[in-house]
Structure formats: structure tokens, C-alpha cells
Motif scaffolding. Structure first.
Motif: not given
Length: 114
Positions: A35-51
Motif C-alpha cells: 500500500i505504501s509503495i503504491n501510494k508513492a507510485f500513484t502520487s508520482r504517476a499523476f503528480d498529485i497527492s493521493t488525498k
């Protein structure tokens, strides 16, 4: 109340930079690693906070259904924050193990310290 948290950082999607397990007692959930890896992945992939991404992925949002992209790696819950250096996004951090607000707070603190 002590909370075991897992902190992951990446430079680019798919490029794991570091994993840091923070806990004041015991072990956290094994699921928090991915989950932590995928949150970092998501945030970088879309350049936005996951929140923020979570807000925009609701039924009336512009990113409805985004959570099923990238082979299910996209996380639409708080805890992922882009990392900036000199105003440019150079990576992201993802935190898991607490509540969404706790994960977000720790991720923000990590990004600010970066």
C-alpha cells in the motif's frame, strides 16, 4: 497510541527509492508494504497527492474509475505526496499503517523534511 507506519519513496513510477518501517511497538500489517509503495507510485504517476486524487475520483469527479488503471496499483486514499526539490517534482512518498489522516500527516511531514 503508538501506530506502526511504513514509509516508501520512489523517484519515478516503478523505481523504488527506499522503504523505511517506523514503529514504536510491534510489527505493522504486511499489507502496508504494498500500500505504501503504491501510494508513492500513484502520487508520482499523476503528480498529485493521493488525498486530492481521492477527492477527484468520486462519482462526480474528473478521475472517476482511475483506481482500476495501472493494473490496479492506483491508490485513491490519503498517504501519498509528491516530493519536490527546487520547485520540481522529483519523486513521491507513500505512507501506510495508520488512518488516512495519520498517513497523510506523516507523508506531508516527510515531504517537507525532504
Amino acid at each position: 497510541m503508538p501506530i506502526p507506519l511504513l514509509w516508501s519513496a520512489i523517484r519515478r513510477p516503478g523505481g523504488l527509492w527506499a522503504i523505511l518501517f517506523l514503529t514504536s511497538h510491534g510489527w505493522g500489517l504486511i499489507g502496508s508494504i504494498d500500500i505504501s509503495i503504491n501510494k508513492a507510485f500513484t502520487s508520482r504517476a499523476f503528480d498529485i497527492s493521493t488525498k486530492d486524487l481521492a477527492i477527484h475520483s468520486q462519482s462526480d469527479g474528473q478521475f472517476l474509475g482511475i483506481h482500476v488503471s495501472e493494473h490496479g496499483r492506483v491508490m485513491v486514499c490519503a498517504g501519498g505526496i509528491p516530493l519536490k526539490r527546487d520547485g520540481k517534482i522529483v519523486g513521491a512518498v507513500g505512507v501506510s499503517g495508520g488512518s488516512g489522516q495519520q498517513d497523510h500527516t506523516v507523508a506531508v511531514a516527510g515531504a517537507q523534511a525532504f
